[in-house]
Write a protein that holds these residues in place. Sequence first.
Motif, PDB file in Angstrom:
ATOM      1  N   TYR A 186     -41.095  42.086  44.954  1.00  0.00           N
ATOM      2  CA  TYR A 186     -40.624  41.006  44.086  1.00  0.00           C
ATOM      3  C   TYR A 186     -41.583  40.764  42.921  1.00  0.00           C
ATOM      4  O   TYR A 186     -41.194  40.199  41.894  1.00  0.00           O
ATOM      5  N   HIS A 222     -39.798  47.533  42.761  1.00  0.00           N
ATOM      6  CA  HIS A 222     -39.380  48.099  44.045  1.00  0.00           C
ATOM      7  C   HIS A 222     -39.777  49.548  44.240  1.00  0.00           C
ATOM      8  O   HIS A 222     -39.617  50.088  45.336  1.00  0.00           O
ATOM      9  N   CYS A 282     -33.514  43.414  49.303  1.00  0.00           N
ATOM     10  CA  CYS A 282     -33.251  43.864  47.931  1.00  0.00           C
ATOM     11  C   CYS A 282     -31.768  43.949  47.602  1.00  0.00           C
ATOM     12  O   CYS A 282     -31.382  44.532  46.584  1.00  0.00           O
ATOM     13  N   ARG A 320     -28.280  44.835  43.458  1.00  0.00           N
ATOM     14  CA  ARG A 320     -29.480  45.542  43.882  1.00  0.00           C
ATOM     15  C   ARG A 320     -30.636  45.215  42.946  1.00  0.00           C
ATOM     16  O   ARG A 320     -30.500  45.291  41.732  1.00  0.00           O
ATOM     17  N   TRP A 321     -31.786  44.861  43.513  1.00  0.00           N
ATOM     18  CA  TRP A 321     -33.007  44.598  42.735  1.00  0.00           C
ATOM     19  C   TRP A 321     -32.701  43.707  41.531  1.00  0.00           C
ATOM     20  O   TRP A 321     -33.043  44.024  40.389  1.00  0.00           O
ATOM     21  N   CYS A 352     -33.493  53.813  43.173  1.00  0.00           N
ATOM     22  CA  CYS A 352     -34.603  53.694  44.113  1.00  0.00           C
ATOM     23  C   CYS A 352     -35.506  54.913  44.114  1.00  0.00           C
ATOM     24  O   CYS A 352     -36.584  54.892  44.688  1.00  0.00           O
TER      25      CYS A 352
END
Length: 470
Positions: free
Chosen positions: A196, A200, A298, A312-313, A323
Amino acid sequence: MRMAFAVASSSSAISGPSFSPSNACSEPKALQLAPFRLLDRTHGQSSVLNLSQRRCAVKPLNAEPKRNDSIVPLAATIAAPEVVEKEKVEAEDCEQLAKSLVNASPLEIMDKALEKFGNDIAIAFSGAEDVALIEYARLTGRPFRVFSLDTGRLNPETYQFFDTVEKHYGIRIEYMFPDSVEVQALVRSKGLFSFYEDGHQECCRVRKVRPLRRALKGLRAWITGQRKDQSPGTRSEIPVVQVDPVFEGLDGGIGSLVKWNPVANVDGRDIWNFLRAMNVPVNSLHSQGYISIGCEPCTRPVLPGQHEREGRWWWEDAKAKECGLHKGNIKQEDAAQLNGSGGDANGTATVADIFNSQNLVTLNRNGIENLAKLENRREPWLVVLYAPWCPFCQAMEGPYVELADKLAGSGVKVGKFRADGEQKEFAKSELQLGSFPTILFFPKHSSHPIKYSSENRDVDSLMAFVNGLR
């Protein structure tokens, strides 16, 4: 580690309504399935495996020792016959193959992949709507293998879904786990939620990328559920088959691994129509608003007006939403854009502008600065800070333009300010920009803009925000 492979087996070894290879091969007529056509098969075809006559040892994905037969059922250790010729596939071959399959159905593409690579290819299953890949593989009548990355931080619903899929298809999924020493070092040094604060990528590298790298080293090809409409910023140009630009396969080196994307050209809505038509089990998180599903910390539900990848994220910029498993999707110019540069002389990407309407005012740097300085405005303003390449800005373009049309003549001005490139640092320091898009309301008698904090970007929600402040 649970070592097992998802393959077709005889009905005597696996119970349930999935299928039997012998039955699948005994019917010479083509099976009509909605828009998809199952290829003709006969007993005389050498590509079809007769499980009662031919069996061979399984080669694990990451070349670790097999588990004892008392743990792994016989039905889960039957594999396709070995591919005799294992020459390295050149990039030109993949490009030609991709062109020949550009108009093919996912079923045809899946069939070609399994036929070409036999036991040296496996389906990467994430626990989301890519269960469609397993269904397509089943429909080909060929043996197939499935693996998944267990990061240790998946939702409970995802683990339950894995179990449901195994039982539904009578298969065993091979789970790949991160290295415990690496996970321990990361958590001890940076805590459980460092992503965070600093992104990520590091956590994904430990929990996903490296386990995947180990898995792919035991293969010559892999099958993914990537679609072009999943992420306009990174996946809009993926072909149905390609030489993997990032990972290496069994033979090592560039060109040693082929990546198949059977549903690359399929719309997400068509995937879901197919899953419903075939009565395929799905992750229960989908009914709670989740579309793209990853690790629990996430991933969150997607709200109206949001692109599916925005779940996502969500705390990061749009173009960072990979990712590392599909890192090759991010082009060099995209990487430059992530750093706030690249494109044209102003450091902004040369893409078509968005939020175009006669009821929308385009603000430049001087315009937004003057608006922010005014303490007694004649009219309140609603302004979106955006980047035209951002898929989440693109997703809310329709609702925002509709809102501007509705507010025309109401006494509220609606504007837009392109805040990427060289304007990004200014927008962050002076305009509360966190991520794209950011929406600000400038009240009539106040110099301090109010940031729209909700992620709900449909017309009604935006209108409620404006009406509550004007």
